[in-house]
Design an enzyme around this catalytic site. Structure first.
Site, PDB file in Angstrom:
ATOM      1  N   LYS A  79       2.694   4.633   1.174  1.00 16.60           N
ATOM      2  CA  LYS A  79       3.167   5.235   2.434  1.00 16.60           C
ATOM      3  C   LYS A  79       2.859   6.731   2.367  1.00 16.60           C
ATOM      4  CE  LYS A  79       7.097   5.533   5.561  1.00 16.60           C
ATOM      5  NZ  LYS A  79       6.725   6.881   6.029  1.00 16.60           N
ATOM      6  N   GLU A  94       0.855  -1.183   0.000  1.00 16.16           N
ATOM      7  CA  GLU A  94       0.000   0.000   0.000  1.00 16.16           C
ATOM      8  C   GLU A  94       0.891   1.232   0.000  1.00 16.16           C
ATOM      9  OE1 GLU A  94      -2.208   0.112   3.794  1.00 16.16           O
ATOM     10  OE2 GLU A  94      -0.814  -1.439   4.447  1.00 16.16           O
ATOM     11  N   ARG A 144       2.667   7.327  17.463  1.00 14.00           N
ATOM     12  CA  ARG A 144       3.192   5.956  17.446  1.00 14.00           C
ATOM     13  C   ARG A 144       4.049   5.645  18.671  1.00 14.00           C
ATOM     14  NH1 ARG A 144       8.085   4.962  13.162  1.00 14.00           N
ATOM     15  NH2 ARG A 144       9.720   5.937  14.395  1.00 14.00           N
ATOM     16  N   ARG A 146       2.024   8.641  11.779  1.00 18.27           N
ATOM     17  CA  ARG A 146       1.421   7.376  12.179  1.00 18.27           C
ATOM     18  C   ARG A 146       0.715   7.559  13.521  1.00 18.27           C
ATOM     19  NH1 ARG A 146       3.685   2.094  11.986  1.00 18.27           N
ATOM     20  NH2 ARG A 146       2.070   0.580  12.550  1.00 18.27           N
ATOM     21  N   LYS A 194       9.349  -0.810   4.576  1.00 20.97           N
ATOM     22  CA  LYS A 194       9.027   0.462   3.937  1.00 20.97           C
ATOM     23  C   LYS A 194      10.054   0.712   2.840  1.00 20.97           C
ATOM     24  CE  LYS A 194      11.389   3.061   7.597  1.00 20.97           C
ATOM     25  NZ  LYS A 194      11.231   4.066   8.671  1.00 20.97           N
TER      26      LYS A 194
END
Length: 522
Positions: A224, A222, A244, A229, A391
């Site tokens: 980024k 998906e 986060r 976050r 990532k």
């Protein structure tokens, strides 16, 4: 207080994470309650003290010391608290007061009584104690300890999983007597907080070469998104939004809290979104770190949450389930979402890593930072487990800029010029475009510091203006419009990638080159 002062000194001069944790564990082991609890609260930023301002401290010290002498000293030392601690006249023999007493005084002191209290305490402390006291009073410890690292030290001290402490944390208050009692072998405290924070799962960086050894059919991907976050938690009527690292940021986003019509804990990216358009990160920054948000900002910068994952839904803990199961459960909530506030991050269609590389190279939105890659069978595991999630960020943007200002650092860098302002050409003028204080090695720091000292043109307190002769290669992750800056732009995460001593300053990049990298205006 002396024990707390020694702890701060040890932490400031210990760069390694493991070393800092070792110092914290030793302190927790050797200090009684509530002293260790208040030390922990000071490090995690959980003390509600009447903050002591720099202007108050300057006024106090210039009553005791010649103002010009103080100015020269501050210029050399580079840190206000350290300068005052060293230059404050020694009076009566120093005394070692309990940290808990000093915290209590700062909590209860009225505004009018604060200057007298601070001066009286500085009179009775030695330089080390004065430094620690001023750091405590201003809230600027600057010893490289985050709240998360402090909780990791607690976990090591008590030989318990860090995740258990994370989930209890927001139901605890200083000086954490029940927490330390449990870590010392007692009964585990029951969290008093509804909608607690649950530790997030993190990814590791990757590239096409590393991905080549993996089967793409076993992974989902998906976009980024370039926000922050967050974790949204709803529990028995309590709604909270966490960063986060577990910081409660609910107060900054009341409009988003109102849209959390579910029961559970979801993981996603916080954005500013106007209809289908996602605003650049700089627009989100205007909403961050606010205790309250005015109506105008709520209307002009509406917060939204793009969801990635589900940890709990209606009492069912999904973290041990595969990603595909959690994603299906998340999709089952879609009909409950206000589409202007909550939506799902779309999954990308790809058959090979080269297909995904092509998508990454040409994303549909300028605010996309890259792609996230997740094993379809991966559980939601707290921390940065290597392998399940990756990532793959877009290559950083790079410009060659000219160093124009430098400022002394703090803590272990207080003896070096380590904060560097750089500029680009606009016509025949250099215009500041950003500031960087990391990216360089220790040897490069020494080289930059030497250049600053040998090429100073003017001094402005702790800041030096230098000859515009040294070119730095600056890497950064994003670019936003910014009316607050003379250049009209603001970089995201700028860092010094290289020292370009081979390049003349006249050949550094121009401001129009940088502006050409801006995302389209919304």
């Amino acid at each position: 207080m002396q024990h707390f002062a020694r702890l701060l000194e040890s932490l400031a001069f210990t760069p390694a994470r493991t070393g800092k944790i070792r110092h914290l564990v030793t302190h927790f082991r050797n200090r009684p309650d509530p002293e260790r609890g208040y030390a922990l609260a000071a490090l995690t930023g959980d003390l509600e003290l009447r903050k002591v301002t720099p202007s108050l401290l300057r006024a106090l010290v210039t009553e005791r010391v010649d103002a010009e002498l103080f100015g020269y000293s501050y210029d050399f030392v580079g840190d206000l608290a350290e300068t005052i601690a060293l230059i404050w006249p020694t009076g009566a023999p120093p005394e070692d007061l309990p940290l808990s007493q000093l915290v209590g005084e700062l909590e209860q002191a009225g505004k009018a009584d604060l200057p007298g209290l601070i001066a009286a305490r500085l009179d009775r402390l030695d330089p080390s104690g004065r430094h620690a006291y001023l750091k405590l009073a201003t809230g600027g410890l600057r010893v490289g300890v985050s709240a998360r690292l402090a909780r990791a030290a607690l976990a090591e001290y008590g030989t318990v999983p860090a995740t258990e402490i994370e989930e209890l944390w927001h139901g605890l208050t200083p000086p954490y007597d029940s927490l330390f009692a449990w870590l010392d072998g007692g009964e585990k405290p029951v969290s008093a907080a509804h909608a607690p924070f649950r530790p997030v799962m993190l990814s590791t960086g990757t590239d096409l070469d590393q991905l080549g050894a993996l089967d793409p059919a076993e992974y989902a991907a998906e976009w980024k998104w370039d926000g922050i976050r967050v974790q949204a938690s709803v529990d028995r009527g309590t709604r909270r939004l966490y960063s986060r690292t577990g910081e409660d940021i609910s107060a900054s986003f009341p409009d988003l809290l109102d849209a959390l019509e579910f029961e559970g804990t979801l993981d996603g990216e916080l954005l500013v979104r106007r209809g289908a358009e996602v605003a650049p990160f700089g627009e989100l920054q205007k909403r961050l770190n606010r205790k309250s948000v005015g109506k105008g900002l709520l209307q002009s910068h509406p917060a939204a949450l793009r969801l990635y994952d589900a940890l709990l839904i209606e009492g069912r803990d999904l973290r041990a389930d595969p990603f595909t199961t959690r994603r299906k459960a998340l999709e089952g909530l879609r009909n409950r979402f206000d589409p202007d506030r909550l939506d799902l991050s779309p999954l990308l269609a790809f058959d090979t890593w080269d297909d995904l590389a092509a998508l990454r190279a040409d994303p549909p939105d300028a605010v996309i930072e890259g792609v996230m890659i997740k094993r379809k069978d991966s559980p939601y595991t707290a921390g940065r487990a290597k392998g399940p999630w990756f990532k793959w960020k877009r290559d950083p943007m790079v410009v060659d800029a000219v160093l124009i200002y430098a400022q002394r650092g703090h803590g272990k860098r207080s003896g070096y010029y380590s904060d560097f302002t750089f500029a680009l050409w606009d016509g025949d003028q250099l215009v500041p475009v950003g500031k960087a204080y990391f990216g360089f090695t220790d040897d490069e720091l020494k080289s930059l510091d030497r250049f600053v000292r040998n090429n100073t043109v003017e001094r402005f307190g702790p800041v030096r203006s230098v000859k515009p002769e040294l070119v730095l290669e600056i890497a950064f992750e994003g670019l936003n419009r910014s009316p607050r800056h003379k250049s009209g732009v603001a970089m995201r995460f700028p860092r010094i990638a290289r020292i370009r001593s081979d390049k003349p300053a006249a050949e550094a990049d121009r401001l129009e080159t940088l502006k050409a990298l801006l995302p389209p205006a919304i």
